[in-house]
Design a protein around this motif. Sequence first.
Motif, short mmCIF file in Angstrom:
data_model
loop_
_atom_site.label_atom_id
_atom_site.label_comp_id
_atom_site.label_asym_id
_atom_site.label_seq_id
_atom_site.Cartn_x
_atom_site.Cartn_y
_atom_site.Cartn_z
N UNK A 211 78.45 68.50 75.31
CA UNK A 211 78.08 69.39 76.40
C UNK A 211 78.56 68.77 77.71
N UNK A 212 78.55 69.56 78.75
CA UNK A 212 78.98 69.06 80.05
C UNK A 212 77.81 69.17 81.02
N UNK A 213 77.97 68.60 82.19
CA UNK A 213 76.93 68.66 83.19
C UNK A 213 76.55 67.28 83.68
N UNK A 214 75.45 67.21 84.40
CA UNK A 214 75.01 65.93 84.95
C UNK A 214 74.53 64.97 83.88
N UNK A 215 73.90 65.49 82.85
CA UNK A 215 73.43 64.66 81.75
C UNK A 215 73.97 65.22 80.43
N UNK A 216 75.22 64.90 80.09
CA UNK A 216 75.81 65.45 78.87
C UNK A 216 75.10 64.93 77.62
N UNK A 217 74.92 65.82 76.67
CA UNK A 217 74.27 65.50 75.41
C UNK A 217 75.16 66.01 74.29
N UNK A 218 75.31 65.20 73.25
CA UNK A 218 76.06 65.63 72.09
C UNK A 218 75.13 66.30 71.10
N UNK A 219 75.69 67.26 70.37
CA UNK A 219 74.95 67.91 69.29
C UNK A 219 75.68 67.62 67.99
N UNK A 220 74.95 67.04 67.03
CA UNK A 220 75.51 66.73 65.73
C UNK A 220 75.08 67.81 64.74
N UNK A 221 76.05 68.37 64.02
CA UNK A 221 75.76 69.37 62.99
C UNK A 221 76.21 68.81 61.65
N UNK A 222 75.32 68.87 60.66
CA UNK A 222 75.63 68.34 59.34
C UNK A 222 75.01 69.22 58.27
N UNK A 223 75.51 69.06 57.04
CA UNK A 223 75.04 69.84 55.90
C UNK A 223 74.39 68.93 54.87
N UNK A 224 73.26 69.39 54.34
CA UNK A 224 72.69 68.79 53.14
C UNK A 224 72.68 69.91 52.11
N UNK A 225 72.21 69.63 50.93
CA UNK A 225 72.27 70.64 49.88
C UNK A 225 71.47 71.88 50.27
N UNK A 226 72.16 72.96 50.57
CA UNK A 226 71.53 74.23 50.89
C UNK A 226 71.07 74.40 52.32
N UNK A 227 71.22 73.40 53.18
CA UNK A 227 70.73 73.49 54.55
C UNK A 227 71.77 73.02 55.55
N UNK A 228 71.74 73.61 56.75
CA UNK A 228 72.58 73.19 57.85
C UNK A 228 71.67 72.79 59.01
#
Length: 145
Positions: free
Chosen positions: A45-62
Amino acid sequence: MSYTTFFQNVNQLGDRVTQTTRYEPLVINTGSGSGSAYYVTVDNSTGKQPVQTYTYLTEGEKYAVSSTNATVSDGKKAINLPASAYKWDDKKVAKYDQRHQRAWVGVVETTYKKTFINGIGLHAGRLAGRFTLIRIPDHSFMLRK
């Protein structure tokens, strides 16, 4: 009473919380037209306080988690510096590293104990915090957006 309800620092509660940890293997993602296989996508993300978002998969779930409550470990040691603040079962970590070829996720959840003080603060039995450790074999298994 307002202190115990609103202003408690969860990181300093010590014996007033219980910790549970669950481990799950990651599922490799071959989609999205990128031509490569990956375990985790990272969205900056951008802005004054950038934060990353991690997306991952487990069996049957995101799942999608914020970098404020998660970390990705891809080195020789599974427990990196941000994750070392929590208690991990070293035997289970080693077992998951070997069994799932360094592709797993560990989620630590802290819950308020049912005590008098936690009851006054209306916290007893509720979730105090959650931290996610995403373990991948190498940084090449991470897709950056």
